[in-house]
Scaffold this motif. Structure first.
Motif, mmCIF file in Angstrom:
data_model
loop_
_atom_site.group_PDB
_atom_site.id
_atom_site.type_symbol
_atom_site.label_atom_id
_atom_site.label_comp_id
_atom_site.label_asym_id
_atom_site.label_seq_id
_atom_site.Cartn_x
_atom_site.Cartn_y
_atom_site.Cartn_z
ATOM 1 N N ASP A 1 0.824 -1.210 0.000
ATOM 2 C CA ASP A 1 0.000 0.000 0.000
ATOM 3 C C ASP A 1 0.859 1.262 0.000
ATOM 4 O OD1 ASP A 1 -2.493 -1.209 -0.126
ATOM 5 O OD2 ASP A 1 -2.601 -1.497 2.049
ATOM 6 N N TYR B 1 1.923 2.345 -3.443
ATOM 7 C CA TYR B 1 0.883 2.699 -4.407
ATOM 8 C C TYR B 1 0.716 4.218 -4.492
ATOM 9 C CZ TYR B 1 -3.699 3.102 -6.615
ATOM 10 O OH TYR B 1 -4.717 3.428 -7.468
ATOM 11 N N ARG C 1 -2.309 -2.378 -10.585
ATOM 12 C CA ARG C 1 -3.273 -1.719 -9.700
ATOM 13 C C ARG C 1 -3.525 -0.289 -10.155
ATOM 14 N NH1 ARG C 1 -2.381 -0.937 -3.126
ATOM 15 N NH2 ARG C 1 -4.411 0.052 -2.673
ATOM 16 N N THR D 1 1.723 -3.667 -8.667
ATOM 17 C CA THR D 1 1.455 -2.259 -8.354
ATOM 18 C C THR D 1 1.108 -1.490 -9.613
ATOM 19 O OG1 THR D 1 2.894 -2.276 -6.409
ATOM 20 C CG2 THR D 1 2.423 -0.134 -7.410
#
Length: 535
Positions: free
Chosen positions: A112, A115, A145, A142
């Motif tokens: 996280d 990101y 994402r 990533t």
């Protein structure tokens, strides 16, 4: 242009050849220390299941790039069925990060914290294929994402490694957290392309008058692209990007084409003897450097098909030309090689002073089990990497360039066919040499016609004549004399046939005249007899 080069300009002179032979001897001595102590780059590393194609254009002109699909996303479950047709859009920022700084919030996981959020141009990206580089060092998941949450229909990742050449690989989850996230959230195709491929697609529509600033914003991209699984289509795998250039082409031949080539050569092989110091330029079989066999227990035949080849060879030649870009008029005919236990071809260069060899295309016609030997080996790449070993896989082609971009011989192209060790193993290899100069019609038309009654195998007298003329008059003059002699053969044959036909017709006419004369004499005799009776 290749076709403008003259054989006298080849950098493969007699003196250079002697030097190369000496270099080969030195390589042999160094390799005698034992290959088991070395580490290699082993190929092939890619499979058809991970191949993807990015294509644009219309039926008349189609451009395409190779890609490697990620191990996560819909391609893992849909296999060869995934397909997307959409517009390509450059990510902004292009690496997905730009000036964003990684979060220091320790309550977040590494995944996280890495990101950076949606792309700045997510509105333009939505529903399209976004192109992003890996320059920021983000993981594949990533980047996926970022693309997914920006609304992209697909993601193309450009490998920005300047030293990677055409090397690409399948992106994978790097942690269990990434793996779980990808399984639950990533439902768009993810592919990687090389830096060269990225440059090709981003400048596809550019012209000499295009503004570089606009190109950097995506003005050079095609309007639409099609992204789909490679399936059984040919695709590339880079092995050595320079010194020497070595790359693999998967699915170059179909299984049926491999079997057909093997069948054509069956029963026509001769055992190679390269110990007599004689270079067989016609069949691309050069003499060993030390009087000992270089091609060890190798059976070989050249299938002289040329311009009169049947459908199988015509289809293969056309595909090789389309995929590699080499002009077919520079191709040799297929040199077929058969290896059994104990067979191999020791380190050598692919040389031919009669018509320099710009590139060598090696096609494996059957699979060889790992551990049974028979690999194609490049011991001296000068790219800073380890030696390269290519395992035989049916339908796989290996291309290496014997010259640099200026057509100067590249000494790093020494290559070897490792000894076959499997007790019941047979390895079939077809080689096609790409010559510096176009093949003369004597080679492409006349010799195949002569070889036609023999199933494509040329009578040995022609190799003997070729070698004798070169020994007598030198390479350039000897080759010219041979071409003239061979070109005259059909004319002499036609003259001979015409003479035979003429003789046959004349004989028939003479027989007719003799018959009429005999008949006339018989009538005269009868009249004389009647006259005597009446008297």
């Amino acid at each position: 242009p290749i076709s403008d080069r003259n054989s006298t300009d080849n950098s493969l002179s007699l003196g250079a050849t002697t030097m190369m032979m000496l270099a080969t001897t030195l390589v042999l001595a160094s390799l005698a220390l034992g290959k088991s102590e070395q580490e290699y780059r082993i190929f092939p590393q890619r499979t058809s299941e991970e191949a993807a194609v990015i294509e644009w254009g219309h039926s008349a002109i189609i451009s395409a790039l190779d890609g490697a699909v990620a191990t996560f996303g819909p391609q893992t479950s849909q296999g060869a069925n995934f397909e997307v047709e959409t517009a390509p859009v450059l990510a902004r920022p292009i690496d997905g990060v730009g000036r964003w700084k990684k979060s220091n919030d320790e309550t977040l996981s590494d995944f996280d914290r890495d990101y950076p959020g949606k792309l700045k141009n997510s509105d333009a990206v939505s529903g399209n294929m976004v192109i992003m580089t890996d320059a920021a060092g983000l993981s594949g998941v990533t980047m996926a994402r970022i693309a997914k949450e920006s609304g992209a229909a697909a993601l193309m990742v450009v490998n920005t490694d300047q030293n990677a050449g055409d090397f690409i690989y399948s992106l994978e989850p790097e942690t269990e957290e990434e793996k779980k996230y990808a399984e639950e959230n990533i439902d768009i195709p993810i592919v990687m392309v090389s830096l060269q491929a990225g440059n090709v697609i981003t400048t596809a529509m550019a012209t000499d008058d295009s503004d570089p600033n606009e190109i950097n914003k995506g003005a050079g991209l095609p309007d639409r692209v099609r992204l789909y699984a490679g399936g059984d289509r040919p695709f590339f795998e880079d092995a050595v990007s320079k010194t020497p250039v070595v790359y693999l082409i998967h699915n170059m031949l179909t299984s049926e084409e491999c079997d057909a080539l093997i069948g054509m050569a069956e029963g026509k092989y001769d055992r190679v003897d390269d110990t007599a110091g004689i270079n067989n330029f016609l069949d691309n079989t050069m003499a060993s450097t030390n009087g000992k066999p270089s091609a060890v227990n190798v059976d070989r035949v050249t299938m002289w098909k040329g311009g009169i080849a049947g459908k199988v060879i015509k289809d293969v030649d056309e595909r090789i030309s389309q995929v590699t870009g080499f002009p077919p008029e520079h191709f040799s005919d297929f040199q077929m090689n058969k290896y059994v236990k104990g067979s191999g071809h020791l380190p050598h260069y692919d040389l031919n002073e009669a018509n320099g060899v710009m590139a060598t295309i090696t096609l494996f016609l059957n699979d060889v089990e790992d551990g049974d030997g028979g690999e194609l080996f490049y011991p001296k790449p000068l790219d800073g990497g380890k030696p390269v070993m290519v395992r035989p896989r049916k339908g796989l082609a290996v291309v290496h360039h014997n010259t640099d971009e200026n057509y100067v011989f590249d000494e790093s192209t020494v290559n070897e066919e490792l000894i076959v060790t499997g007790s019941s193993t047979v390895k079939y290899v077809a080689k096609k040499y790409v010559h510096l100069n176009p093949q003369h019609n004597a080679m492409r038309i006349v010799l195949p016609l002569i070889a036609l009654p023999f199933g494509g195998k040329l009578p040995g007298i022609f190799s003997t004549l070729y070698i004798a003329l070169i020994d007598k008059f030198g390479v350039q003059t000897g080759v010219t004399y041979f071409q003239k002699i061979v070109t005259m053969l059909p004319v002499l044959l036609l003259i001979g046939i015409a003479s035979l036909v003429s003789d046959a017709v004349q004989k028939k006419l003479n027989e007719g005249k003799d018959g009429k004369k005999k008949e006339s004499n018989e009538k005269t005799t009868k009249k004389t007899k009647k006259s005597k009776k009446s008297d």
